[in-house]
Structures are given as C-alpha cells and as structure tokens.
Design a protein around this motif. Structure first.
Motif, PDB file in Angstrom:
ATOM      1  N   HIS A  36       0.818  -1.213   0.000  1.00 39.95           N
ATOM      2  CA  HIS A  36       0.000   0.000   0.000  1.00 39.95           C
ATOM      3  C   HIS A  36       0.852   1.264   0.000  1.00 39.95           C
ATOM      4  O   HIS A  36       2.027   1.271   0.384  1.00 39.95           O
ATOM      5  CB  HIS A  36      -0.950   0.006   1.205  1.00 39.95           C
ATOM      6  N   GLY A  37       0.226   2.362  -0.429  1.00 39.74           N
ATOM      7  CA  GLY A  37       0.883   3.659  -0.422  1.00 39.74           C
ATOM      8  C   GLY A  37       0.612   4.412   0.873  1.00 39.74           C
ATOM      9  O   GLY A  37       0.136   3.852   1.853  1.00 39.74           O
ATOM     10  N   GLY A  38       0.927   5.712   0.844  1.00 35.52           N
ATOM     11  CA  GLY A  38       0.727   6.538   2.028  1.00 35.52           C
ATOM     12  C   GLY A  38       1.985   7.216   2.510  1.00 35.52           C
ATOM     13  O   GLY A  38       2.093   7.560   3.692  1.00 35.52           O
ATOM     14  N   GLY A  39       2.941   7.429   1.609  1.00 35.43           N
ATOM     15  CA  GLY A  39       4.126   8.188   1.979  1.00 35.43           C
ATOM     16  C   GLY A  39       5.034   7.521   2.987  1.00 35.43           C
ATOM     17  O   GLY A  39       5.807   8.214   3.655  1.00 35.43           O
ATOM     18  N   PHE A  40       4.941   6.220   3.141  1.00 30.34           N
ATOM     19  CA  PHE A  40       5.718   5.459   4.118  1.00 30.34           C
ATOM     20  C   PHE A  40       5.300   5.746   5.561  1.00 30.34           C
ATOM     21  O   PHE A  40       5.809   5.131   6.481  1.00 30.34           O
ATOM     22  CB  PHE A  40       7.234   5.742   4.011  1.00 30.34           C
ATOM     23  N   TYR A  41       4.371   6.703   5.759  1.00 31.21           N
ATOM     24  CA  TYR A  41       4.045   7.108   7.126  1.00 31.21           C
ATOM     25  C   TYR A  41       2.544   7.131   7.428  1.00 31.21           C
ATOM     26  O   TYR A  41       2.131   7.467   8.532  1.00 31.21           O
ATOM     27  CB  TYR A  41       4.664   8.454   7.463  1.00 31.21           C
ATOM     28  N   MET A  42       1.726   6.766   6.441  1.00 31.14           N
ATOM     29  CA  MET A  42       0.281   6.752   6.643  1.00 31.14           C
ATOM     30  C   MET A  42      -0.333   5.516   6.001  1.00 31.14           C
ATOM     31  O   MET A  42       0.336   4.750   5.321  1.00 31.14           O
ATOM     32  CB  MET A  42      -0.369   7.995   6.020  1.00 31.14           C
ATOM     33  N   GLN A  92      11.989  18.300  -6.841  1.00 31.99           N
ATOM     34  CA  GLN A  92      10.623  18.819  -6.804  1.00 31.99           C
ATOM     35  C   GLN A  92       9.879  18.438  -5.523  1.00 31.99           C
ATOM     36  O   GLN A  92       8.898  19.077  -5.154  1.00 31.99           O
ATOM     37  CB  GLN A  92       9.835  18.308  -8.016  1.00 31.99           C
ATOM     38  N   ILE A  93      10.348  17.381  -4.841  1.00 36.94           N
ATOM     39  CA  ILE A  93       9.681  16.957  -3.608  1.00 36.94           C
ATOM     40  C   ILE A  93      10.641  16.982  -2.424  1.00 36.94           C
ATOM     41  O   ILE A  93      10.378  16.380  -1.384  1.00 36.94           O
ATOM     42  CB  ILE A  93       9.083  15.545  -3.768  1.00 36.94           C
ATOM     43  N   ALA A  94      11.735  17.722  -2.577  1.00 35.42           N
ATOM     44  CA  ALA A  94      12.799  17.688  -1.575  1.00 35.42           C
ATOM     45  C   ALA A  94      12.352  18.148  -0.192  1.00 35.42           C
ATOM     46  O   ALA A  94      12.901  17.707   0.825  1.00 35.42           O
ATOM     47  CB  ALA A  94      13.976  18.549  -2.040  1.00 35.42           C
ATOM     48  N   ASP A  95      11.338  19.015  -0.123  1.00 35.47           N
ATOM     49  CA  ASP A  95      10.927  19.565   1.168  1.00 35.47           C
ATOM     50  C   ASP A  95       9.779  18.791   1.805  1.00 35.47           C
ATOM     51  O   ASP A  95       9.243  19.213   2.839  1.00 35.47           O
ATOM     52  CB  ASP A  95      10.521  21.031   1.011  1.00 35.47           C
ATOM     53  N   GLU A  96       9.391  17.673   1.234  1.00 34.08           N
ATOM     54  CA  GLU A  96       8.257  16.913   1.771  1.00 34.08           C
ATOM     55  C   GLU A  96       8.645  16.228   3.082  1.00 34.08           C
ATOM     56  O   GLU A  96       9.694  15.579   3.181  1.00 34.08           O
ATOM     57  CB  GLU A  96       7.793  15.872   0.757  1.00 34.08           C
ATOM     58  N   TYR A  97       7.768  16.342   4.065  1.00 35.43           N
ATOM     59  CA  TYR A  97       8.048  15.762   5.382  1.00 35.43           C
ATOM     60  C   TYR A  97       8.153  14.242   5.346  1.00 35.43           C
ATOM     61  O   TYR A  97       8.904  13.646   6.126  1.00 35.43           O
ATOM     62  CB  TYR A  97       6.964  16.188   6.379  1.00 35.43           C
ATOM     63  N   PHE A  98       7.422  13.587   4.433  1.00 36.49           N
ATOM     64  CA  PHE A  98       7.456  12.131   4.429  1.00 36.49           C
ATOM     65  C   PHE A  98       8.870  11.600   4.186  1.00 36.49           C
ATOM     66  O   PHE A  98       9.235  10.546   4.703  1.00 36.49           O
ATOM     67  CB  PHE A  98       6.475  11.558   3.394  1.00 36.49           C
ATOM     68  N   ILE A  99       9.681  12.355   3.432  1.00 36.54           N
ATOM     69  CA  ILE A  99      11.063  11.924   3.197  1.00 36.54           C
ATOM     70  C   ILE A  99      11.856  12.004   4.488  1.00 36.54           C
ATOM     71  O   ILE A  99      12.615  11.087   4.833  1.00 36.54           O
ATOM     72  CB  ILE A  99      11.713  12.782   2.095  1.00 36.54           C
TER      73      ILE A  99
END
Length: 310
Positions: free
Chosen positions: A88-94, A204-211
């Motif tokens: 499943h997906g969810g940004g590794f955190y949801m 492009q997604i460098a500032d996303e919290y999920f990372i």
C-alpha cells in the motif's frame, strides 16, 4: 519496454478527459502532513475502511525472524491462478493494508488470483529499513510457501506511490538473493524513485516531510533501497509503470522508465491525461480505465509461460 514517445500517452476519449478536468477543478488539491503533529491528527481522522464480502483473512507471516501482518484475499469462485503481493501507499508514514481491501477484493475476483497485502511498519516510528524489511520478508515467504498455501507458484508484485517504491526495492533485494525470477511482473503506480533530492525530479519533492520521516536519518539517500532510481536495475521482471500528466512525480517516473529500458528490462509505461498523484483511487472514468488496464496487463502476464516473461 515500449518507450516510443507516441506510445506513452494513453488515448482517452474527450468526454472522459472533460469529466476529469471538471472533477479536479472542483476538488481542493491535497498535501501530505508537514510535521509529526499534523501526521498524528491525519491518522486519527482517517475513516474506517469499508468491509468487503468475503472479508480479508488476517495472518502473521514469519520469515527470517521477522513477523509481518498481512491481509489475504482469495477468489470467491475457483482456485487462485496466481498470487499478487500488494504494497500500500501513504508516503511510508500513513495508511494501512486494510485501506486497500475494496480494490484487493476486486482484484482477487476479477483476475481469479490471491492477493496478499503487507501491513508494513510505518515511519517515523519505524523508519527505513523497517518497511522494505517487512515487504521483503513477505515476498520471501511467498517464494517458499505460495504453492502449498495457495496452490500456485505464479507471483506478481505491485503498489501505488510509496508502495510502488517499496515494490521495486523489494525486487532489487530479491534479485540480489537470486529469488526474483519467481515474480512474473510488477505493476507500479506513480512511485517515488528518488528520495535523495539530487536529481531534477527529486528536487521537486525535496521539502516533503514524508522523506524526513522515512529516511531523514540516512546521510546518503542515493542508496537504491531508498531511491531505486540509483540502483543496478538489470534482471528485473517486466514492469508496468502508471502515472498521470498532472502528477509531480511524472518526471521521476519518466526517468525510472528510461533506466529500466537501458537495463534491458521489458514492460510498458502509460501516462494518463489530466490525472494527478493517486488518481487511480479517484472516482473518475479515467481512473476506472487505468485500473482496468492494470487488471488486463496482470491477467496476461500471470497467464504467460515462464519462458516468455521477458
């Protein structure tokens, strides 16, 4: 993998494109949580997934000292003709495996296959490598036990968003262990393949919290287990990559498709118009078309003789 430019964009009737435009114009664009506090609130506000009939079978899979919860669906009618490992997906955190129950029940009955969905550990409480460790454990369990457990040894793997990333990382781990040949194919929907922020797509997604939540503790996030775009991609099963034109990850997926081609792998890459990230879970005709396309591709691949998989 077919990679001619005129083959990339899926031909969709104008009325379906118009419907998608209208749907997304009336919908507030979402964004993932940007702090742990926001993440906690979003998790708490998630609705309970709708039940399916028949319901999922919940089991604990144990391999190499790791115990992982899974949700299993088998065909309502007949024996399973293959097994699909869903991540499943969810940004590794949801999210959770249960949130895919409706789609996985549909897959099981439409294709006549068993679906095993991994409830991997989530970040930031369990950052990398917990999630790929769990996915690998279930994949190895299927390699060893699918025949006796489901009556078939034909395996496929797939996932959406973070799930697609984990599916590809799992295949790389299996390839390095000499077990990837047991998987006939991989269906990868809008995966995140560069978490390092070093490629143009990754920036492009460098500032996303999920990372940060998933791999912020890792000094070098170009490790292929985190960012598969940097991996040695040779010797993988055929892949279907699905993405929308309005997805921030389009460039990332284009780059991954190119690297898979260069590594000698087979498969297809399909871009759907007017579609943002996560679109296959939305109530649009284009989403339904994309899901049907994934079903058809999996059906063909799972039915092919082993010698012709490539």
């Amino acid at each position: 993998m077919r990679f001619a430019l005129n083959d990339l964009l899926v031909d969709i009737p104008a009325e379906k494109i118009d419907e998608a435009r209208a749907f997304y114009a009336s919908r507030v664009a979402g964004r993932g949580p940007s702090t742990y506090e926001e993440l906690t609130k979003v998790r708490a506000s998630m609705s309970t997934p709708s039940p399916t009939d028949p319901a999922a079978i919940e089991e604990i899979v144990e391999t190499a000292g790791i115990a992982v919860p899974v949700r299993i669906f088998t065909p309502t009618v007949g024996l399973a003709r293959g097994v699909y490992l869903d991540i499943h997906g969810g940004g590794f955190y949801m999210s959770s495996a249960a949130r895919g129950d409706a789609r996985n029940r549909e897959l099981a009955d439409t294709l006549g296959i068993a679906v095993v969905s991994v409830d991997y550990r989530l970040a930031p409480e369990n950052p990398w490598p917990a999630a790929p460790d769990d996915c690998e454990a279930v994949a190895l369990w299927l390699v060893e036990h699918a025949d006796t457990h489901f009556g078939t040894s034909r395996l496929a793997i797939g996932g959406s968003s973070a799930g697609a990333t984990l599916a590809l990382a799992t295949l790389l781990r299996l390839r390095d262990k000499g077990s990837v040949d047991r998987f006939t194919c991989a269906a990868l929907q809008f995966g995140t393949y560069d978490l390092s922020a070093l490629t143009p797509a990754g920036r492009q997604i460098a500032d996303e919290y999920f990372i940060q939540a998933y791999a912020g503790h890792v000094e070098d996030r170009t490790a292929p287990d985190i960012s598969p775009i940097y991996g040695d991609l040779r010797g993988l099963p055929p892949a279907l990559l699905v993405i929308g034109t309005a997805d921030v990850l389009l460039e990332d997926n284009l780059a991954m498709a190119g690297r898979l081609v260069a590594a000698g792998n087979n498969g297809e890459f399909r871009i759907y118009p007017e579609s943002p990230h996560g679109f296959t879970g939305h109530p649009t005709a284009i989403a339904r078309t994309a899901r049907d396309d994934v079903d058809a591709w999996l059906r063909v691949r799972l039915a092919q003789p082993w010698a012709t998989r490539q």
